[in-house]
Design an enzyme around this catalytic site. Structure first.
Site, PDB file in Angstrom:
ATOM      1  N   ARG A  57     -14.132   2.698   3.830  1.00 55.27           N
ATOM      2  CA  ARG A  57     -13.189   1.675   4.143  1.00 55.27           C
ATOM      3  C   ARG A  57     -11.639   2.644   4.084  1.00 55.27           C
ATOM      4  O   ARG A  57     -10.937   2.527   5.164  1.00 55.27           O
ATOM      5  CB  ARG A  57     -12.730   0.810   2.933  1.00 55.27           C
ATOM      6  CG  ARG A  57     -11.432   0.209   3.003  1.00 55.27           C
ATOM      7  CD  ARG A  57     -11.369  -1.183   2.180  1.00 55.27           C
ATOM      8  NE  ARG A  57     -11.374  -0.482   0.637  1.00 55.27           N
ATOM      9  CZ  ARG A  57     -10.487   0.095  -0.211  1.00 55.27           C
ATOM     10  NH1 ARG A  57      -9.133   0.110   0.566  1.00 55.27           N
ATOM     11  NH2 ARG A  57     -10.774   0.281  -1.427  1.00 55.27           N
ATOM     12  N   ASN A  84       0.691  -1.184   0.008  1.00 50.02           N
ATOM     13  CA  ASN A  84      -0.229  -0.011   0.123  1.00 50.02           C
ATOM     14  C   ASN A  84       0.955   1.050   0.016  1.00 50.02           C
ATOM     15  O   ASN A  84       0.766   2.106  -0.761  1.00 50.02           O
ATOM     16  CB  ASN A  84      -1.051  -0.142   1.196  1.00 50.02           C
ATOM     17  CG  ASN A  84      -2.069  -0.879   1.193  1.00 50.02           C
ATOM     18  OD1 ASN A  84      -2.341  -1.487   0.089  1.00 50.02           O
ATOM     19  ND2 ASN A  84      -2.762  -1.234   2.366  1.00 50.02           N
ATOM     20  N   ARG A 139      -4.293   2.724 -13.475  1.00 50.38           N
ATOM     21  CA  ARG A 139      -2.817   3.020 -13.172  1.00 50.38           C
ATOM     22  C   ARG A 139      -2.293   1.454 -12.709  1.00 50.38           C
ATOM     23  O   ARG A 139      -3.065   0.668 -12.161  1.00 50.38           O
ATOM     24  CB  ARG A 139      -3.212   3.652 -11.744  1.00 50.38           C
ATOM     25  CG  ARG A 139      -1.729   3.725 -11.200  1.00 50.38           C
ATOM     26  CD  ARG A 139      -1.990   4.963 -10.152  1.00 50.38           C
ATOM     27  NE  ARG A 139      -1.981   6.306 -10.934  1.00 50.38           N
ATOM     28  CZ  ARG A 139      -2.987   7.243 -10.402  1.00 50.38           C
ATOM     29  NH1 ARG A 139      -3.490   7.081  -9.402  1.00 50.38           N
ATOM     30  NH2 ARG A 139      -2.944   8.443 -10.844  1.00 50.38           N
ATOM     31  N   HIS A 148     -14.240   4.085 -16.028  1.00 48.32           N
ATOM     32  CA  HIS A 148     -14.139   3.550 -14.749  1.00 48.32           C
ATOM     33  C   HIS A 148     -15.261   2.360 -14.493  1.00 48.32           C
ATOM     34  O   HIS A 148     -15.465   1.730 -13.719  1.00 48.32           O
ATOM     35  CB  HIS A 148     -13.925   4.266 -13.507  1.00 48.32           C
ATOM     36  CG  HIS A 148     -13.564   3.539 -12.340  1.00 48.32           C
ATOM     37  ND1 HIS A 148     -14.214   3.660 -11.095  1.00 48.32           N
ATOM     38  CD2 HIS A 148     -12.526   2.925 -11.786  1.00 48.32           C
ATOM     39  CE1 HIS A 148     -13.591   3.019 -10.188  1.00 48.32           C
ATOM     40  NE2 HIS A 148     -12.331   2.375 -10.709  1.00 48.32           N
ATOM     41  N   ARG A 187      -9.675  -3.289 -15.255  1.00 45.35           N
ATOM     42  CA  ARG A 187      -8.818  -3.983 -14.866  1.00 45.35           C
ATOM     43  C   ARG A 187      -9.112  -5.647 -14.947  1.00 45.35           C
ATOM     44  O   ARG A 187     -10.174  -5.983 -14.631  1.00 45.35           O
ATOM     45  CB  ARG A 187      -8.243  -3.869 -13.345  1.00 45.35           C
ATOM     46  CG  ARG A 187      -7.940  -2.494 -12.920  1.00 45.35           C
ATOM     47  CD  ARG A 187      -7.404  -2.562 -11.567  1.00 45.35           C
ATOM     48  NE  ARG A 187      -7.157  -1.172 -10.999  1.00 45.35           N
ATOM     49  CZ  ARG A 187      -6.240  -0.337 -11.179  1.00 45.35           C
ATOM     50  NH1 ARG A 187      -5.189  -0.918 -11.834  1.00 45.35           N
ATOM     51  NH2 ARG A 187      -6.052   0.833 -10.625  1.00 45.35           N
ATOM     52  N   HIS A 236     -14.861  -3.194  -1.253  1.00 40.49           N
ATOM     53  CA  HIS A 236     -14.825  -2.472  -2.607  1.00 40.49           C
ATOM     54  C   HIS A 236     -16.169  -1.912  -2.919  1.00 40.49           C
ATOM     55  O   HIS A 236     -16.134  -1.156  -3.962  1.00 40.49           O
ATOM     56  CB  HIS A 236     -14.193  -3.336  -3.432  1.00 40.49           C
ATOM     57  CG  HIS A 236     -13.471  -2.366  -4.674  1.00 40.49           C
ATOM     58  ND1 HIS A 236     -14.208  -2.763  -6.074  1.00 40.49           N
ATOM     59  CD2 HIS A 236     -12.666  -1.675  -4.962  1.00 40.49           C
ATOM     60  CE1 HIS A 236     -13.629  -1.805  -6.817  1.00 40.49           C
ATOM     61  NE2 HIS A 236     -12.543  -1.212  -6.147  1.00 40.49           N
TER      62      HIS A 236
END
Length: 723
Positions: free
Chosen positions: A565, A51, A406, A436, A376, A593
């Protein structure tokens, strides 16, 4: 003081970067929590490292660039970029101390008690020493390349996120100091298993340090220490048009490898002289130097846990994800979706139906077109394979691949090229925007005409991360949503700009406008003397305008519950501003998520899922999707899921007025860990289905009946089910 000015007071906002460090600290707390399985605690400590690495490569790199040009505009909390840069590094140094204290005082002693040993070269048995000696000479020596650093040979380029040795030498028959660097090759596993014990390991760099002198014949090694640099890895793509976007991204991928050094990590045994030399050569400011009390780069801990044998009892218990039989490969998934909408909650529900949706469409004779957005995907994505098969089967396949995702840029560039080779029409996104949203559309010709089948989700179409990210998705044939989805794809692939959407809400702008309208409705409802409650779940809340609107709603008397979160720039408990706002954060086994937005105006409830967090980038600079859950039983299920998370009292931390997060006081409460509860419910659901199937199966010996006594076959094509 005007209302607007009041709600935008810098003291009402937490700095985004410092809030992120608070989040990573909550992850670090999980590695210190003895109620977590021991090997999972090692993984949590590893996660804090990965992270931090990404945070420095992108966010801290951006701050460094702004500080370098004395960018004059402060953030919402009133801090300039230079002030943020120093504050972030100060907090990251504090975190480093906490990380290595956790490793050395807690985790290493704990794994040693169960017979797991991470050894240095001085701890080895004679047989183990002979093993590493042979490993060095036979495997490592031919690959290693020492790089001298002197007047004729300049200091070599140090690649981002690679382990290296800094070596200080003296000639055997002479005087003076010489220097060299040596990259530790990443083509070998970093954690090396030692012979003679079940769970004895040594790190690759420890082996190399033990024998490094053999690379410098006629020189004496005075010092060798491990170091690593983190560079600016933010992609800087100028998008004047998308025709050369793929080429531009590939070019930037090469350039960013040489980004400036943002952080230098080095073993704390380093001498002042060698550290000064590294600092000078790498151009690192003192505040960006991190001296570690143990191995550099703690991500090796995840690899270590993967190699430990005979200790599955020290990992999270396995659970069985649920999959409705109607959505498996033995059933017509389109018939199932026609019968009613389906809500998926991953990883407790299998991701397989999402893959199955594309697989069946690829070979279905009635399917005319498949349209999909990919942000992704996994390295070996089955979805990509089936999209290619669909194109080869003559379907019209349109895929938007976001090549600016990214750290997935290289993977996505690869898949974009592969899809084109397979005959798919590939779009690379809109100018200036990242796409996205998670959306797939299958268009079929049926008896009644054209019908659109959709899947919309809160998370990526990634079959790997779907096992440890919590996300939600919806299958539907809702006609209005189908028309909206078609318009979205027309907008992405062409020049269409729909004047309005029936059911879906799209960023940029659309999601912000929608939530602003809902908050205004909530305020009006309270002014009428009725009750209004807003419940939201997201990864991050940082958009200043949105926070100001939440403050305004809170001030009016709207009750606001937020499950966030990670980053939260909103502050709670501000008198007359945020007294009606409560913020929970859940950090546990799975990465939370999913995004949920729900509104209750005097008993009138509406529920939405989204790909978007309430961050400025999601609301202003990305194509995002927010969609309603219209089927009553499914909207109730989403609210029930939210309530279970809200009442979690094991993994929840509650944001305090002093900006700290504290665990729920569980005195007198039955423990509830929401993620465990969902996993147990999924396993129970699977078991119940298996028992029902077994009970319905014919017995092994069944008497043959005469034709007139045979039961009439049941036909469920009308959607009815047996009692």
């Amino acid at each position: 003081m005007s209302e607007k000015k009041t709600y935008n007071d810098p003291k009402y906002y937490t700095n985004r970067e410092l809030s992120w460090i608070d989040f990573n600290d909550r992850v670090l707390e999980e590695s210190r929590d003895k109620t977590n399985p021991l090997l999972e605690r090692l993984k949590f400590l590893s996660i804090t490292q990965s992270n931090l690495d990404e945070f420095f490569m992108v966010r801290v790199a951006s701050l460094a660039k702004l500080a370098a040009v004395d960018y004059p505009k402060p953030d919402a909390s009133g801090l300039l970029a230079s002030e943020q840069l120093r504050a972030v590094n100060k907090r990251a140094h504090e975190m480093l101390i906490k990380q290595y204290n956790t490793l050395n005082r807690s985790l290493i002693p704990a794994i040693e008690q169960i017979g797991v040993h991470l050894k240095s070269h001085t701890d080895l048995t004679p047989a183990q020493f002979q093993f590493i000696k042979g490993y060095f000479h036979d495997e490592l020596y031919p690959v290693l390349t020492p790089m001298a650093d002197d007047s004729s040979r300049p200091f070599p380029f140090i690649a981002n996120d690679t382990l290296n040795l800094a070596v200080q030498l003296t000639p055997t028959n002479g005087s003076g100091r010489l220097y060299a660097t040596l990259q530790i090759p990443d083509v070998f596993p970093r954690v090396v298993r030692l012979p003679g014990e079940d769970n004895a390991f040594i790190l690759l760099e420890e082996i190399i340090k033990t024998f490094v002198g053999q690379l410098f014949v006629n020189y004496q090694v005075k010092e060798s220490v491990v170091f690593r640099v983190i560079r600016d890895m933010d992609l800087d793509v100028a998008e004047e048009d998308t025709s050369d976007l793929l080429k531009d991204v590939q070019q930037q991928l090469k350039l960013r490898e040489h980004g400036r050094v943002i952080r230098l990590e080095v073993e704390n045994s380093i001498s002042k002289k060698l550290l000064k030399r590294l600092n000078k050569e790498l151009g690192t400011p003192d505040f960006a130097v991190y001296e570690t009390n143990g191995p550099v780069d703690l991500t090796f801990l995840s690899k270590l846990t993967g190699q430990i044998i005979n200790h599955d009892d020290l990992k999270y218990p396995k659970f069985t994800a649920y999959q409705p039989k109607e959505l498996d490969s033995n059933h017509d998934i389109f018939a199932a979706i026609r019968s009613h909408d389906w809500l998926m909650q991953h990883p407790y529900d299998k991701f397989d139906p999402v893959v199955e949706f594309i697989r069946q469409a690829a070979s279905d004779p009635d399917t005319l077109a498949i349209k999909m957005t990919l942000y992704r995907v996994s390295g070996e994505s089955p979805i990509i394979r089936y999209l290619g098969r669909a194109a080869q089967n003559g379907k019209q396949v349109t895929v938007l691949v976001e090549v600016k995702a990214r750290f997935d840029e290289q993977n996505n560039v690869h898949w974009a090229k592969q899809l084109e080779k397979m005959g798919c029409h590939v779009i690379y996104g809109l100018i200036g925007l990242k796409t996205h949203c998670k959306l797939s559309l299958v268009v079929r010709r049926e008896q009644g005409g054209i019908r659109r089948y959709m899947h919309m989700g809160t998370g990526n179409y990634n079959d790997v991360t779907a096992h440890f990210y919590t996300d939600m998705g919806l299958f539907t044939v809702n006609n209005d949503m189908g028309i909206d989805a078609t318009n979205i794809f027309n907008m992405l692939s062409g020049y269409s700009k729909p004047p309005f959407f029936h059911q879906l809400h799209i960023s940029p702008d659309g999601i912000r406008d929608f939530i602003d309208d809902k908050l205004d409705q909530a305020i009006e409802t309270v002014k009428e003397g009725k009750t209004a409650t807003v419940k939201m779940k997201m990864n991050s809340l940082s958009d200043q305008r949105m926070i100001a609107h939440l403050y305004k709603a809170s001030h009016a008397g709207v009750k606001i519950q937020l499950i966030i979160r990670g980053i939260c720039c909103l502050k709670v408990g501000i008198p007359d501003v945020s007294e009606n706002i409560t913020v929970h954060s859940i950090v546990g086994r799975f990465l939370e998520h999913s995004r949920i937005y729900s509104f209750d105006f005097d008993g009138q409830k509406s529920v939405y899922l989204s790909s978007a967090d309430l961050m400025t980038r999601n609301l202003n600079r990305r194509v995002e999707l927010l969609f309603p859950i219209l089927q009553p039983d499914l909207s109730s299920r989403v609210l029930q899921i939210y309530e279970t998370m809200w009442h979690d009292n094991v993994k929840t931390r509650i944001l305090q007025a002093d900006n700290t997060y504290k665990h729920v006081d569980r005195r007198g409460l039955t423990p509830l860990a929401s993620q465990e509860a969902f996993a147990e419910a999924a396993t129970l659901h699977v078991k119940r289905d298996q028992e029902d199937a077994a009970a319905a199966a014919p017995s092994e010996f069944q008497p043959m009946l005469s034709p007139q006594n045979q039961p009439n076959p049941l036909n469920y094509d009308d959607g009815s089910e047996p009692d």
